[in-house]
Write a protein that holds these residues in place. Structure first.
Motif, PDB file in Angstrom:
ATOM      1  N   ILE A  34      39.604   8.742  21.800  1.00 30.05           N
ATOM      2  CA  ILE A  34      38.740   7.590  22.045  1.00 30.05           C
ATOM      3  C   ILE A  34      39.601   6.415  22.479  1.00 30.05           C
ATOM      4  O   ILE A  34      40.605   6.107  21.831  1.00 30.05           O
ATOM      5  CB  ILE A  34      37.953   7.223  20.763  1.00 30.05           C
ATOM      6  N   VAL A  67      39.637   2.468  23.072  1.00 31.87           N
ATOM      7  CA  VAL A  67      38.933   1.212  22.805  1.00 31.87           C
ATOM      8  C   VAL A  67      39.522   0.154  23.735  1.00 31.87           C
ATOM      9  O   VAL A  67      40.726  -0.110  23.697  1.00 31.87           O
ATOM     10  CB  VAL A  67      39.105   0.779  21.334  1.00 31.87           C
ATOM     11  N   HIS A  78      33.373   9.438  28.686  1.00 28.50           N
ATOM     12  CA  HIS A  78      32.007   9.004  28.301  1.00 28.50           C
ATOM     13  C   HIS A  78      32.083   7.529  27.949  1.00 28.50           C
ATOM     14  O   HIS A  78      32.750   7.168  26.971  1.00 28.50           O
ATOM     15  CB  HIS A  78      31.543   9.760  27.047  1.00 28.50           C
ATOM     16  N   SER A 101      30.752   3.973  26.472  1.00 31.88           N
ATOM     17  CA  SER A 101      29.764   3.312  25.615  1.00 31.88           C
ATOM     18  C   SER A 101      30.030   1.818  25.750  1.00 31.88           C
ATOM     19  O   SER A 101      31.057   1.323  25.285  1.00 31.88           O
ATOM     20  CB  SER A 101      29.952   3.722  24.153  1.00 31.88           C
ATOM     21  N   GLN A 102      29.118   1.135  26.406  1.00 28.55           N
ATOM     22  CA  GLN A 102      29.341  -0.287  26.651  1.00 28.55           C
ATOM     23  C   GLN A 102      28.578  -1.113  25.617  1.00 28.55           C
ATOM     24  O   GLN A 102      27.362  -1.160  25.647  1.00 28.55           O
ATOM     25  CB  GLN A 102      28.912  -0.651  28.075  1.00 28.55           C
ATOM     26  N   VAL A 134      33.957   1.222  24.871  1.00 34.85           N
ATOM     27  CA  VAL A 134      34.676   2.308  24.228  1.00 34.85           C
ATOM     28  C   VAL A 134      34.512   3.537  25.114  1.00 34.85           C
ATOM     29  O   VAL A 134      33.411   3.825  25.564  1.00 34.85           O
ATOM     30  CB  VAL A 134      34.106   2.565  22.813  1.00 34.85           C
ATOM     31  N   MET A 186      36.333  13.578  26.564  1.00 34.71           N
ATOM     32  CA  MET A 186      35.908  14.857  26.021  1.00 34.71           C
ATOM     33  C   MET A 186      36.632  15.990  26.747  1.00 34.71           C
ATOM     34  O   MET A 186      36.809  15.939  27.959  1.00 34.71           O
ATOM     35  CB  MET A 186      34.390  15.021  26.178  1.00 34.71           C
ATOM     36  N   GLY A 187      37.006  17.014  25.996  1.00 32.61           N
ATOM     37  CA  GLY A 187      37.677  18.179  26.585  1.00 32.61           C
ATOM     38  C   GLY A 187      38.902  18.534  25.763  1.00 32.61           C
ATOM     39  O   GLY A 187      38.962  18.240  24.569  1.00 32.61           O
ATOM     40  N   HIS A 231      25.502   6.278  20.613  1.00 31.22           N
ATOM     41  CA  HIS A 231      25.854   6.920  21.895  1.00 31.22           C
ATOM     42  C   HIS A 231      26.557   8.233  21.565  1.00 31.22           C
ATOM     43  O   HIS A 231      27.643   8.212  20.984  1.00 31.22           O
ATOM     44  CB  HIS A 231      26.850   6.058  22.686  1.00 31.22           C
ATOM     45  N   SER A 274      28.735  11.608  22.286  1.00 34.46           N
ATOM     46  CA  SER A 274      29.628  12.284  23.218  1.00 34.46           C
ATOM     47  C   SER A 274      29.873  13.664  22.624  1.00 34.46           C
ATOM     48  O   SER A 274      30.541  13.793  21.600  1.00 34.46           O
ATOM     49  CB  SER A 274      30.958  11.540  23.341  1.00 34.46           C
ATOM     50  N   MET A 298      26.808   1.213  18.929  1.00 34.52           N
ATOM     51  CA  MET A 298      26.987  -0.012  19.683  1.00 34.52           C
ATOM     52  C   MET A 298      26.083  -1.099  19.116  1.00 34.52           C
ATOM     53  O   MET A 298      24.947  -0.827  18.750  1.00 34.52           O
ATOM     54  CB  MET A 298      26.663   0.232  21.164  1.00 34.52           C
TER      55      MET A 298
END
Lengths: 351, 351, 351, 351
Positions: free
Chosen positions: B2, B4, B29, B31-32, B38, B42-43, C29, C31, C42
């Motif tokens: 993640i 930030v 991904h 996230s606003q 943030v 993913m993966g 959110h 993911s 959020m």
């Protein structure tokens, strides 16, 4: 050495301790108090076996009076030691006493071009010794481990061209000979501070050793590690404070500047600080560097990169060339408070 | 992973991070939020370069989600690993899962007679693996450094005679080959936990490695060091908690038993405790050993000496043979709470 | 806030977390990665109950993004706060931003004569605020505990005569009202940093509070304690770094100068250092003070005594008047590097 | 007490130290070595002023021989102390010596119904003392601070009904009188271990005090805090180990079980462990509790909740009732190793 007997230790135990002290060539002095007996062992403390005395029946504790190292101690060598890095194809740079040093460069040597570029930046900013990693200690086996001998060659060529002695890390006894051929000074990393075989091997060379403090080493442990090197005949030890582990989690390591006045009181060896590895983050590097000089250090070792986002290791802590230049201006002001001076940039020997 | 972003990070920085995540083969991904953006990546987290992402402009912090080690993780190997020490001239002893082990012997091997005497004592008390130092890491260069190969020969002969596999410390990459010829298992000391070259060398052998936790290592650091060994193909890693440095000064090290449930949750590797080096003092050894088993450890490694006052190293912490026998009785009771069992003493293979 | 679900957390657990986030007024959110689901919440993070989310089934960890304090944060108040000590019968002294302060005096106020003598010494040396203990926190119940109200009267009279605002420690909620009548500023000692009732009581007054960092407090803990005071309406909080406990035993506490750049980045509150209690020993005080200013502190609080051998508490760490004078000269030089200035000695208001 | 003079300390300094020792009523014994003079001060160590001696010219260090506490020491009271909690409306529960205790309940008392429900669960599991917070110390001023006197009333009624003495935290000197009216025993939290005024106030009552160890307190500091309470005439001090701050970040605090054998050797006071606050996470609580009993503790204090996801504080660390029951079975087995016994559940006095 002072031996404190347990309350109620029988006379036989007291006599045994006395006998052992005499056998080791010292003189026991008894002080019999209301509650306890305390025995002072007068003479050459180094001839006493603390461990043995501590094992005897009725002994509560043993308090050493003398320092456990000798060659590293201020008592053995009252004046500040001044160590020279370089000579031969590059100028000599002095560290210790009133001579402050700035050692700078990239964390790892990634390729020849970046090394040369960064080296010029740090030289212009005021560094006189070039640092760079050829063999990298990495906590994960899957991280980049350094370019080895190739990187050493680049370092040597770059140092010679710019007139800067070089400093690089040695991690394994088997590398000492190879690295010695190229470098002007060794660095022993924090995680190897008590790799005693390695200390002995670099002690057999005659190139200065930058000895980083272990992450949980006391100043006493650190000076004992210096003693390993000194005891092999290499008198060129430079201490380097780089932060210790504490419970504080806002910063990678807590730069323990209290070690500076302590090490300077106990030892004649020069001591510098590494603000980069303590901070782990560019934003905090300058404050830590200035703080270290404020505490009386003999200089700094710092990481610089013109493009930290592309660095293969520790990019987030590398200073940008401009930040480094500003820092050097401030460092010179603080050095003046301690009557220290950073050397001017030397001309290449063959210039 | 993640990422930030700092408050007010410009769109260009956010786009750069997204682009880099994609370039590394993961999916970003966004996230606003009201205050911050943030970005989840993913993966395959191992394909992401944390360091690089942390260096990008506008990044406040990067939070890894996956563990940085793989082979050492419980996710990779769900069942407890069971490691076998010995085989060939001595019986095999199992460690891990429901198999508890007691490794005991002198700190340093001082001479053949004392080794044989102590070995018989610990075998009678219930130890199934014999420990003893041939090469000793000492904080002072002036302390006794061990009898080297001679001590290894005594150890081998003694282990063979009593049917006990042996365990001895390796300190230097150059010693690995020699020690491997004699020993059934290696010990890596606390001060070498991050001697990465040494980890790699023992990783190339196929003999189990007792990996002591560094004095200031986190459980994560420790498992990363285990990963170094495992990544070379040696699956026989046994963790050993031996105390960490804290501000507490009444005891040499604070045995950190909290590491036991944590390491057992994160990893499949067996974990034992070393109460002797933590305590530094005979009086506290049994309480620490029992405490470690109470926390769920798979056994102990402990120092025993019939005449501690004459021991050449760490005499004050050595248990007397009778104390050791009593301890084993109590340890078996606590092991039962965890449904563990200490093996009975095996007969020598050639008996 | 980011919620990391355990590997294999069932859909029902994920739905529950989503539902709870919505119930608390934020927007979830999701993911969904190959191995794990990560949920960003959020919105107003302060409306989320971290504790509750952490308790839900299938939650592995919760990572807060915002700081847990508000009034103390740099985000709430971007400019450095400037706090004024004094006013009324004594001049006002500014602390913060470009204003550096030196607070000096004896550890404990032993009698009126010594107080007046030391106060004159520190005033002549360049201190502008007078410190002195009337109520002393002592680790032993058998040590001298201070002269209480009598000492407060001496302090008040002395400060008024010399034109110096005074600063004294408060230890108990029941003393707040009494001390407030005499003092210009409160000191909260390290051991009371998390005495939350006491923080609230001094928060209800309108006199500045010097808040010492706890011996094992993180910078985050410290700012949360500042928040307790600020949340009662008292905006006059001055942070004071005085050393933390580490494993290093050569010095009483390790002055953690890394807290200075961190606290300055996270908060607008002024921060000063106390080199005396960290050092515990006169010899090290000046190096620590200079180091703190080098790290960017807004000043120091330091103990001075003309006859330390007669001091009733902490004599070994008190500077002699001449050492103090020299220190001030050096501190001014380092303050200049940070473009800070120590105020000149003010004339008494009624002079 | 032993006074070590600096190398080269002049005769005048030595004479001054001798004179001071005599003035304080002790007898000086000189040991003049080759390098240093060491002076033993024989007699009542408590009459010597360590601080004063340390301040004298030429003194390098002062080594105390006796413990700085008296009433808390094993020397003063050789047998294990056995403390009784309860009496009056509830049965008395013994702690210390061979008496192990389990104190259990919710973190905070949230409402009467949940308290009664949890109390029945823990009583059924084998707890004999009920814990619950009425006044809560919270690091954030914005967290739930407890229900105060209302919660005390619920606690009293519940304890009386179930025949369980109660234990609740006191945070402020002003609360002592109120809480004393309701409770059978006080708890002093880790953050208040050196709130000396508070220690004195509870010392004036005659109800037992559970004294938690500070997060960075040494065992010596802790026993000095116990001495504050004991010195007021209250002999009912129970020590409680609850974890210390270290650099390890996988767990909230490191339960320092090494403090248990040390405290038991130095002091006669009972000592229990709090695995809940150390672990911070349910998964680790049982291992820590068992480990503490393995180290020789006299019991545990543990948090239990039937619905942790709804708990207003510290839900993630609360055991579920079934986990608690299983734990008690295992604890009894480990207690047996130390020949300790947990009391059976008493019948209510008025049953």
């Amino acid at each position: 050495m002072i031996i404190v007997m347990s309350p109620g230790a029988p006379q036989a135990s007291i006599d045994r301790v006395r006998g052992e002290i005499e056998r080791m060539g010292c003189t026991p002095h008894l002080s019999q108090g209301k509650f306890r007996t305390v025995i002072g062992a007068m003479g050459e403390e180094s001839s006493l076996d603390l461990n043995h005395l501590q094992s005897l029946d009725g002994v509560e504790k043993v308090v050493p009076i003398m320092k456990p190292y000798k060659l590293a101690s201020r008592e053995f060598h009252e004046e500040d030691s001044i160590i020279e890095i370089g000579g031969g194809s590059v100028p000599k740079v002095k560290v210790g006493g009133q001579h402050a040093v700035c050692i700078a460069g990239p964390c790892a040597v990634e390729n020849e071009e970046m090394l040369n570029k960064i080296a010029r930046h740090v030289r212009d900013g005021g560094a006189t010794v070039l640092r760079g990693g050829a063999f990298k200690p990495r906590t994960s086996p899957y991280s980049f481990q350094g370019h080895g001998e190739t990187a050493l060659k680049w370092m040597r060529a770059c140092g010679d061209e710019l007139g800067m002695p070089i400093c690089t890390e040695v991690m394994d006894t088997r590398q000492v000979e190879l690295i010695e051929r190229y470098t002007d000074s060794f660095q022993i990393g924090a995680r190897n501070m008590q790799n005693f075989d390695l200390l002995r091997e670099v002690g057999k060379t005659r190139k200065p050793v930058l000895l980083k403090r272990g992450l949980a080493a006391t100043v006493k442990d650190w000076l004992l590690s210096a003693e390993y090197i000194l005891s092999q005949g290499n008198r060129g030890v430079i201490l380097c404070e780089r932060g210790i582990k504490t419970f504080e989690d806002s910063i990678r390591y807590s730069l323990d500047i209290t070690s500076i006045p302590v090490a300077r009181q106990w030892s004649h060896l020069p001591i510098i600080v590494d603000p980069s590895h303590a901070a782990g983050k560019r934003d905090y590097v300058n404050a830590l560097a200035l703080s270290g000089m404020g505490a009386g250090a003999h200089g700094i070792i710092v990481e610089v990169h013109y493009n930290p986002a592309e660095a293969q290791c520790d990019g987030p802590q590398a200073l940008l060339p401009d930040m480094f230049k500003d820092l050097m201006v401030q460092l010179r002001q603080i050095a003046a408070v301690w009557k220290r001076e950073f050397a001017d940039i030397a001309e290449p020997v063959n210039a």
